[in-house]
Design an enzyme around this catalytic site. Structure first.
Site, PDB file in Angstrom:
ATOM      1  N   LYS A 202       0.865  -1.184   0.000  1.00  0.00           N
ATOM      2  CA  LYS A 202       0.000   0.000   0.000  1.00  0.00           C
ATOM      3  C   LYS A 202       0.897   1.227   0.000  1.00  0.00           C
ATOM      4  CE  LYS A 202      -2.693   2.798   3.204  1.00  0.00           C
ATOM      5  NZ  LYS A 202      -3.876   2.863   4.042  1.00  0.00           N
ATOM      6  N   LYS A 204       1.028   5.185   0.662  1.00  0.00           N
ATOM      7  CA  LYS A 204       0.363   6.378   1.193  1.00  0.00           C
ATOM      8  C   LYS A 204       0.631   7.527   0.236  1.00  0.00           C
ATOM      9  CE  LYS A 204      -1.606   7.042   4.131  1.00  0.00           C
ATOM     10  NZ  LYS A 204      -3.008   7.264   4.480  1.00  0.00           N
ATOM     11  N   ASP A 232      -3.443   5.346  -1.489  1.00  0.00           N
ATOM     12  CA  ASP A 232      -4.334   6.028  -0.543  1.00  0.00           C
ATOM     13  C   ASP A 232      -3.937   7.491  -0.381  1.00  0.00           C
ATOM     14  OD1 ASP A 232      -5.858   6.921   1.576  1.00  0.00           O
ATOM     15  OD2 ASP A 232      -4.801   5.743   3.097  1.00  0.00           O
ATOM     16  N   ASN A 234      -5.730   9.834   0.905  1.00  0.00           N
ATOM     17  CA  ASN A 234      -6.481  10.477   2.000  1.00  0.00           C
ATOM     18  C   ASN A 234      -7.355  11.642   1.525  1.00  0.00           C
ATOM     19  OD1 ASN A 234      -3.943   9.453   4.053  1.00  0.00           O
ATOM     20  ND2 ASN A 234      -6.047   9.255   4.774  1.00  0.00           N
ATOM     21  N   GLU A 257      -7.925   3.783  -2.287  1.00  0.00           N
ATOM     22  CA  GLU A 257      -8.401   4.078  -0.928  1.00  0.00           C
ATOM     23  C   GLU A 257      -8.661   5.577  -0.776  1.00  0.00           C
ATOM     24  OE1 GLU A 257      -6.058   2.069   2.044  1.00  0.00           O
ATOM     25  OE2 GLU A 257      -6.482   3.616   3.535  1.00  0.00           O
ATOM     26  N   ASN A 280     -11.159   4.503   5.079  1.00  0.00           N
ATOM     27  CA  ASN A 280     -11.090   4.649   6.534  1.00  0.00           C
ATOM     28  C   ASN A 280     -11.383   6.099   6.892  1.00  0.00           C
ATOM     29  OD1 ASN A 280      -7.998   4.858   5.596  1.00  0.00           O
ATOM     30  ND2 ASN A 280      -8.340   6.243   7.320  1.00  0.00           N
ATOM     31  N   ASP A 304     -10.977  -0.311  12.192  1.00  0.00           N
ATOM     32  CA  ASP A 304      -9.867   0.014  13.097  1.00  0.00           C
ATOM     33  C   ASP A 304     -10.440  -0.103  14.493  1.00  0.00           C
ATOM     34  OD1 ASP A 304      -8.144   1.430  14.852  1.00  0.00           O
ATOM     35  OD2 ASP A 304      -7.228   2.436  13.135  1.00  0.00           O
ATOM     36  N   HIS A 331      -7.453  -0.744   8.859  1.00  0.00           N
ATOM     37  CA  HIS A 331      -6.667   0.496   8.794  1.00  0.00           C
ATOM     38  C   HIS A 331      -5.673   0.528   9.952  1.00  0.00           C
ATOM     39  CE1 HIS A 331      -6.469   4.582  10.718  1.00  0.00           C
ATOM     40  NE2 HIS A 331      -6.106   4.933   9.507  1.00  0.00           N
ATOM     41  N   ASN A 333      -2.936   3.353  12.180  1.00  0.00           N
ATOM     42  CA  ASN A 333      -2.103   4.526  12.469  1.00  0.00           C
ATOM     43  C   ASN A 333      -0.868   4.016  13.192  1.00  0.00           C
ATOM     44  OD1 ASN A 333      -5.011   6.235  12.968  1.00  0.00           O
ATOM     45  ND2 ASN A 333      -3.336   7.228  11.907  1.00  0.00           N
TER      46      ASN A 333
HETATM   47  O1  LIG Z   1      -5.794   6.679   5.778  1.00  0.00           O
HETATM   48  C1  LIG Z   1      -5.017   6.000   6.377  1.00  0.00           C
HETATM   49  O2  LIG Z   1      -4.775   4.864   5.998  1.00  0.00           O
HETATM   50  C2  LIG Z   1      -4.412   6.571   7.563  1.00  0.00           C
HETATM   51  O3  LIG Z   1      -4.982   7.443   8.111  1.00  0.00           O
HETATM   52  C3  LIG Z   1      -3.167   6.030   8.075  1.00  0.00           C
HETATM   53  C4  LIG Z   1      -2.284   7.006   8.812  1.00  0.00           C
HETATM   54  O4  LIG Z   1      -2.935   8.077   9.388  1.00  0.00           O
HETATM   55  C5  LIG Z   1      -1.209   7.542   7.947  1.00  0.00           C
HETATM   56  O5  LIG Z   1      -1.701   8.223   6.853  1.00  0.00           O
HETATM   57  C6  LIG Z   1      -0.274   8.423   8.699  1.00  0.00           C
HETATM   58  O6  LIG Z   1      -0.102   8.167   9.896  1.00  0.00           O
HETATM   59  O7  LIG Z   1       0.331   9.275   8.093  1.00  0.00           O
HETATM   60 MG   LIG Z   2      -6.523   5.356   4.442  1.00  0.00          MG
END
Ligand SMILES: O=C([O-])C(=O)C[C@H](O)[C@@H](O)C(=O)[O-]
Ligand SMILES: [Mg+2]
Length: 435
Positions: A202, A204, A232, A234, A257, A280, A304, A331, A333
């Site tokens: 995955k 980010k 993802d 966001n 995502e 998420n 989560d 999900h 963090n």
């Molecule tokens: O959308 C997601 O998978 C998350 O929110 C995971 C984490 O927050 C991640 O993006 C981070 O911590 O930077």
């Molecule tokens: Mg996410």
């Protein structure tokens, strides 16, 4: 003949320990992770000396709720897990904590008083189940109805990142190096594969313009042909951008995502592309399910247990998803081994878990356990030891707590935009959609 005596599982002591744990300079659409991030470790002790542990967010707004809640727990049985949620309603949440519609700190969708409360209840629920499991000699997965698999698959969680935190800022170092372009992302994925055997990846996103991130996806697909990939951002993209990205690289993705913010926009993207959408961000509470599922806005919900309110609520969510033919996965963090153990126990009990779960764990070089959890072939083995199967290292916990005590408050609340401003003073959290 000795008659077994009933154990006294009355909660007599609840310890709350806020800590700061090392976090690398991982980038997301809001900024960059701070060098240390707050977590809260919950320990409960029963009258017969049984202990249980849980873990959740450690920012001030969570600590404010955890303390009065801990007081209410004393004198109750660890078996009274349902009553946690009744007790919870009695803990008041300051209006200032929920006046923003979105939880900017965690990229986790709406911030409601209930969600804050559930994020606290989950740590207590996990601690109760850990204690109960230890008292009964049963693993947590057995208390949830039993495991249906012996190992839980996770996907490698790739991040754009700097090699180090800014010079002059106190931080721990690691050996992952920078990843700021497709070659860096592929090298990071290769390291995850070689070190831990991951087979799904995955990325980010929401960090660079979409063209750069789709180039990274193409590079990953070329380096790992046939392996499941996800991207993802966001919610950083408009509907039009999301549709364009889906047309360009959708065929390479297991799912996209949270490409765009909000359920109506996700529904529009879903209707205009054939690419499954996961979230998420727009389904993070039970009240959000109806709109999302009836408009076909999402095809996979990333649960989560922290903010859904625990392991049993995660199973309830999985049941609702099953009812609507929506997939479920997980999900993550920043978290430590207590939460990874909890995630693994609950994931082991969900029959129709068809996607590898997310976990940040390998980005954390520090833990509060005597033994770190390990990944093999991209999976974590499901423990059959009593409770969660983990042991708290009180010396490590105390050391990380001392770091929290020594902090002047700057790091006690996660703020990725503030961390970014150290090198880019003009940085403000970009509005979504950004592109
Ligand atoms: O959308 C997601 O998978 C998350 O929110 C995971 C984490 O927050 C991640 O993006 C981070 O911590 O930077
Ligand atoms: Mg996410």
């Amino acid at each position: 003949m000795t008659v077994p005596t009933a154990r006294d599982l009355t909660v007599t002591e609840v310890r709350l320990t806020p800590i700061l744990v090392a976090d690398p300079p991982l980038l997301n659409t809001q900024g960059v992770h701070q060098p240390y991030t707050p977590r809260l470790i919950v320990e409960i002790v029963t009258a017969d000396g049984t202990t249980g542990v849980g873990e959740t967010y450690g920012d001030t707004k969570y600590l404010e709720l955890a303390h009065p809640f801990a007081e209410q727990l004393k004198g109750r049985q660890v078996t009274d897990v349902n009553s946690l949620f009744v007790l919870l309603d009695e803990v008041s949440v300051a209006a200032s904590r929920v006046e923003d519609a979105v939880d900017v700190g965690g990229l986790r969708g709406v911030q409601t008083a209930d969600k804050l409360r559930l994020s606290i209840a989950s740590a207590f629920e996990v601690a109760c189940l850990d204690a109960l499991g230890k008292a009964l000699g049963l693993p947590v997965h057995a208390l949830l109805g039993g495991k249906v698999r012996d190992a839980v698959e996770y996907s490698a969680y790739l991040f754009y990142r700097y090699a180090e935190h800014p010079e002059g800022v106190a931080a721990e170092k690691d050996d992952w190096g920078a990843a700021l372009d497709p070659a860096g992302v592929v090298a990071q994925a290769r390291a995850f594969e070689e070190r831990y055997g991951f087979t799904s990846f995955k990325l980010k996103g929401g960090v660079f313009p979409p063209e750069e991130e789709t180039a990274a996806v193409r590079a990953l697909a070329e380096a790992f042909p046939g392996h499941p990939l996800r991207l993802d951002p966001n919610g950083a993209w408009s509907v039009e951008t999301s549709v364009r990205v889906a047309e360009e690289v959708g065929g390479l993705l297991e799912y996209l995502e949270d490409p765009t913010p909000g359920t109506p926009a996700m529904a529009e993207v879903a209707a205009r592309t054939g690419v499954p959408l996961a979230t998420n961000m727009c389904v993070t509470t039970f009240p959000e399910i109806k709109e999302a599922f009836t408009t076909d806005a999402v095809q996979v919900v990333l649960s989560d247990h922290h903010y859904w309110g625990g392991l049993r609520n995660t199973l309830h969510l999985a049941a609702v998803c099953r009812t609507f033919g929506v997939g479920v996965s997980m999900h993550s963090n920043t978290h430590l081994g207590i939460s990874l153990a909890a995630m693994t126990h609950v994931a082991a009990t969900v029959p129709d878990l068809h996607h590898a779960c997310d976990s940040h764990y390998l980005w954390q070089s520090e833990d509060v356990l005597t033994e770190r959890l390990t990944f093999e072939d991209g999976t974590v083995r499901v423990s059959d030891a009593p409770g969660l199967g983990v042991t708290l290292d009180h010396d490590r916990l105390a050391a990380l707590h001392r770091r929290w005590l020594a902090d002047d408050g700057a790091l006690r609340d996660r703020d990725d935009a503030a961390a970014m401003r150290i090198t880019d003073p003009a940085w403000v959290t970009p509005p979504v959609p950004r592109w």
